[in-house]
Scaffold this motif. Sequence first.
Motif, PDB file in Angstrom:
ATOM      1  N   PRO A 101       0.848  -1.195   0.000  1.00 27.91           N
ATOM      2  CA  PRO A 101       0.000   0.000   0.000  1.00 27.91           C
ATOM      3  C   PRO A 101       0.888   1.251   0.000  1.00 27.91           C
ATOM      4  O   PRO A 101       1.847   1.339   0.772  1.00 27.91           O
ATOM      5  N   THR A 102       0.580   2.166  -0.907  1.00 28.76           N
ATOM      6  CA  THR A 102       1.413   3.356  -1.088  1.00 28.76           C
ATOM      7  C   THR A 102       0.538   4.602  -1.146  1.00 28.76           C
ATOM      8  O   THR A 102      -0.516   4.586  -1.767  1.00 28.76           O
ATOM      9  N   ARG A 103       1.028   5.639  -0.502  1.00 24.19           N
ATOM     10  CA  ARG A 103       0.332   6.928  -0.504  1.00 24.19           C
ATOM     11  C   ARG A 103       1.325   7.993  -0.951  1.00 24.19           C
ATOM     12  O   ARG A 103       2.493   7.948  -0.599  1.00 24.19           O
ATOM     13  N   HIS A 104       0.850   8.950  -1.727  1.00 28.79           N
ATOM     14  CA  HIS A 104       1.692  10.049  -2.200  1.00 28.79           C
ATOM     15  C   HIS A 104       1.175  11.355  -1.597  1.00 28.79           C
ATOM     16  O   HIS A 104       0.036  11.748  -1.831  1.00 28.79           O
ATOM     17  N   ASP A 105       2.048  11.996  -0.818  1.00 26.20           N
ATOM     18  CA  ASP A 105       1.692  13.208  -0.077  1.00 26.20           C
ATOM     19  C   ASP A 105       2.510  14.399  -0.565  1.00 26.20           C
ATOM     20  O   ASP A 105       3.528  14.237  -1.239  1.00 26.20           O
ATOM     21  N   ILE A 106       2.063  15.574  -0.155  1.00 29.27           N
ATOM     22  CA  ILE A 106       2.832  16.801  -0.324  1.00 29.27           C
ATOM     23  C   ILE A 106       2.921  17.461   1.042  1.00 29.27           C
ATOM     24  O   ILE A 106       1.920  17.566   1.750  1.00 29.27           O
ATOM     25  N   VAL A 107       4.117  17.895   1.405  1.00 26.22           N
ATOM     26  CA  VAL A 107       4.264  18.789   2.547  1.00 26.22           C
ATOM     27  C   VAL A 107       4.584  20.151   1.959  1.00 26.22           C
ATOM     28  O   VAL A 107       5.581  20.325   1.251  1.00 26.22           O
ATOM     29  N   SER A 108       3.694  21.086   2.219  1.00 26.92           N
ATOM     30  CA  SER A 108       3.801  22.446   1.716  1.00 26.92           C
ATOM     31  C   SER A 108       4.251  23.335   2.872  1.00 26.92           C
ATOM     32  O   SER A 108       3.620  23.341   3.932  1.00 26.92           O
ATOM     33  N   ILE A 109       5.344  24.078   2.653  1.00 27.81           N
ATOM     34  CA  ILE A 109       5.891  24.919   3.713  1.00 27.81           C
ATOM     35  C   ILE A 109       6.013  26.348   3.205  1.00 27.81           C
ATOM     36  O   ILE A 109       6.677  26.598   2.192  1.00 27.81           O
ATOM     37  N   LEU A 110       5.376  27.257   3.910  1.00 30.23           N
ATOM     38  CA  LEU A 110       5.532  28.679   3.643  1.00 30.23           C
ATOM     39  C   LEU A 110       6.404  29.232   4.764  1.00 30.23           C
ATOM     40  O   LEU A 110       6.016  29.176   5.937  1.00 30.23           O
ATOM     41  N   TRP A 111       7.597  29.737   4.403  1.00 25.83           N
ATOM     42  CA  TRP A 111       8.588  30.108   5.407  1.00 25.83           C
ATOM     43  C   TRP A 111       9.200  31.469   5.075  1.00 25.83           C
ATOM     44  O   TRP A 111      10.326  31.574   4.573  1.00 25.83           O
ATOM     45  N   PRO A 112       8.447  32.545   5.368  1.00 23.87           N
ATOM     46  CA  PRO A 112       8.989  33.883   5.109  1.00 23.87           C
ATOM     47  C   PRO A 112      10.211  34.154   5.986  1.00 23.87           C
ATOM     48  O   PRO A 112      10.280  33.687   7.129  1.00 23.87           O
TER      49      PRO A 112
END
Length: 126
Positions: A101-112
Amino acid sequence: MAIETTNPRPAHLRTGDRGETLAARYLEEQGLTVLSRNWRCPEGELDLVLTDGTTLVVCEVKTRTTDNYGPPAEAVDDAKAARIRRLTRRWRADHGVPHVPTRHDIVSILWPPGEDPKVSHLRGVL
């Protein structure tokens, strides 16, 4: 005679490195285990490959200092998602991991600059 020293990596790559380090730490705090970081082959790179013990989790990390061009996750288009899925199959083959079983994620980082990062974990979006 003064010697000029510069960091050889462009600023956007240093931002990406910081984001990937933060994302790995964040995901480990969520109970995942990092199996590979910045895994490369001739076809491309996977940012993070992790497991929660039963599921393989492949995570694309997008870090931006501003949202002037939209949220960081919007940088992952259909072509990039297809490449990540292909690279996932290659990673499994290269590591002797059968279909799991495989899952594809995104970690989105906003770092001003000078601010705390804002981390968003989007599960199963690719």
